[in-house]
Design an enzyme around this catalytic site. Structure first.
Site, PDB file in Angstrom:
ATOM      1  N   GLY A  13      36.715 -34.221 -69.893  1.00  0.00           N
ATOM      2  CA  GLY A  13      36.895 -33.849 -71.289  1.00  0.00           C
ATOM      3  C   GLY A  13      38.194 -33.071 -71.383  1.00  0.00           C
ATOM      4  N   GLU A  14      38.176 -31.981 -72.124  1.00  0.00           N
ATOM      5  CA  GLU A  14      39.360 -31.142 -72.270  1.00  0.00           C
ATOM      6  C   GLU A  14      39.001 -29.755 -71.741  1.00  0.00           C
ATOM      7  OE1 GLU A  14      42.652 -29.455 -72.700  1.00  0.00           O
ATOM      8  OE2 GLU A  14      41.154 -28.531 -73.993  1.00  0.00           O
ATOM      9  N   SER A  15      39.600 -29.378 -70.621  1.00  0.00           N
ATOM     10  CA  SER A  15      39.169 -28.171 -69.902  1.00  0.00           C
ATOM     11  C   SER A  15      39.345 -26.890 -70.711  1.00  0.00           C
ATOM     12  CB  SER A  15      39.888 -28.056 -68.554  1.00  0.00           C
ATOM     13  OG  SER A  15      41.280 -27.953 -68.729  1.00  0.00           O
ATOM     14  N   CYS A  31      37.413 -34.797 -63.451  1.00  0.00           N
ATOM     15  CA  CYS A  31      38.606 -34.550 -64.256  1.00  0.00           C
ATOM     16  C   CYS A  31      38.613 -33.106 -64.770  1.00  0.00           C
ATOM     17  CB  CYS A  31      38.725 -35.591 -65.368  1.00  0.00           C
ATOM     18  SG  CYS A  31      40.377 -35.689 -66.090  1.00  0.00           S
ATOM     19  N   ARG A  65      47.124 -29.742 -63.395  1.00  0.00           N
ATOM     20  CA  ARG A  65      46.673 -30.567 -64.526  1.00  0.00           C
ATOM     21  C   ARG A  65      47.651 -31.706 -64.826  1.00  0.00           C
ATOM     22  NH1 ARG A  65      43.787 -26.930 -68.728  1.00  0.00           N
ATOM     23  NH2 ARG A  65      43.586 -24.982 -67.606  1.00  0.00           N
ATOM     24  N   ILE A 115      42.760 -40.623 -66.710  1.00  0.00           N
ATOM     25  CA  ILE A 115      43.174 -40.304 -68.078  1.00  0.00           C
ATOM     26  C   ILE A 115      43.658 -38.863 -68.080  1.00  0.00           C
ATOM     27  CG2 ILE A 115      42.478 -40.122 -70.499  1.00  0.00           C
ATOM     28  CD1 ILE A 115      40.132 -42.043 -69.784  1.00  0.00           C
ATOM     29  N   ARG A 116      44.966 -38.642 -68.208  1.00  0.00           N
ATOM     30  CA  ARG A 116      45.536 -37.289 -68.148  1.00  0.00           C
ATOM     31  C   ARG A 116      44.961 -36.530 -66.964  1.00  0.00           C
ATOM     32  NH1 ARG A 116      44.127 -34.339 -73.081  1.00  0.00           N
ATOM     33  NH2 ARG A 116      45.453 -32.732 -72.188  1.00  0.00           N
ATOM     34  N   HIS A 138      37.610 -40.582 -63.582  1.00  0.00           N
ATOM     35  CA  HIS A 138      36.372 -40.724 -64.358  1.00  0.00           C
ATOM     36  C   HIS A 138      35.508 -41.864 -63.819  1.00  0.00           C
ATOM     37  CE1 HIS A 138      37.482 -38.059 -67.722  1.00  0.00           C
ATOM     38  NE2 HIS A 138      38.713 -38.432 -67.437  1.00  0.00           N
ATOM     39  N   GLU A 144      32.439 -42.173 -64.292  1.00  0.00           N
ATOM     40  CA  GLU A 144      31.420 -42.449 -65.312  1.00  0.00           C
ATOM     41  C   GLU A 144      31.880 -43.462 -66.354  1.00  0.00           C
ATOM     42  OE1 GLU A 144      33.922 -39.297 -67.273  1.00  0.00           O
ATOM     43  OE2 GLU A 144      33.316 -39.758 -65.220  1.00  0.00           O
TER      44      GLU A 144
END
Length: 187
Positions: free
Chosen positions: A47-49, A79, A105, A133-134, A169, A171
């Site tokens: 997600g977004e940490s 991630c 990151r 992804i990023r 990821h 998942e």
């Protein structure tokens, strides 16, 4: 049946829940401290940490999760989850600071630079799909950390005892082998 929590504040929650249920686990959505009781393991999803950290603080989950990890609860971070686990971050303060790794990151570019590769991971299997992804990467590991996979010379999967951290990821694919490795060997 193993009870595996999935931090359900933000990120790829549903995908982890579906994968865990496909492995005959009971997936517990973790949104409050009471959801952390009697777990056999915990997944910190991608997600977004930064957002996840704010929500961990808001819902008073940071310290309880840190304590459980320090007491030996198996935790798998993917991630953003890896970023949360790391005891050191490049150019930022750590969050949970429980896994003996240094993480950088966005190591593989911006969202537009997302990609998928096939990985051969000796402890887990061959041709495992990995979606980046990023994605962060692990810059350094402690002496007791086992590096499980690298891509382009960067560490992307590592294990520190009961803690498993992954840059990508798993998942977001149909391949359950990495989560199965976590559930079968750590929990």
């Amino acid at each position: 049946m193993k009870r595996i929590g999935v931090l359900a504040l933000q990120g790829a929650v549903r995908e982890h829940v579906q994968m865990l249920e496909g492995l005959d686990c009971e997936a517990i959505l973790v949104k409050q401290k009471k959801d952390l009781v009697n777990l056999d393991g915990l997944v910190l999803p991608g997600g977004e940490s930064t957002t996840m950290r704010k929500l961990l603080d808001r819902f008073d989950l940071l310290e309880p999760i840190r304590e459980l990890a320090q007491q030996g609860l198996p935790v798998f971070g993917t991630c953003a989850g890896l970023i949360l686990l790391a005891n050191q971050l490049v150019d930022d303060e750590p969050h949970l600071a429980v896994m003996d790794v240094t993480v950088a990151r966005n190591s593989f570019g911006r969202q537009i630079d997302s990609f998928e590769v096939q990985l051969d991971i000796p402890k887990i299997g061959a041709r495992i799909p990995a979606v980046f992804i990023r994605a962060p990467h692990i810059e350094a590991v402690g002496k007791d950390v086992d590096v499980l996979a690298q891509h382009d010379g960067k560490i992307i999967l590592a294990q520190d005892g009961h803690l498993l951290g992954c840059s990508f990821h798993p998942e977001l694919t149909a391949d359950k082998r990495i989560l199965e490795y976590f559930v079968s060997s750590r929990v």
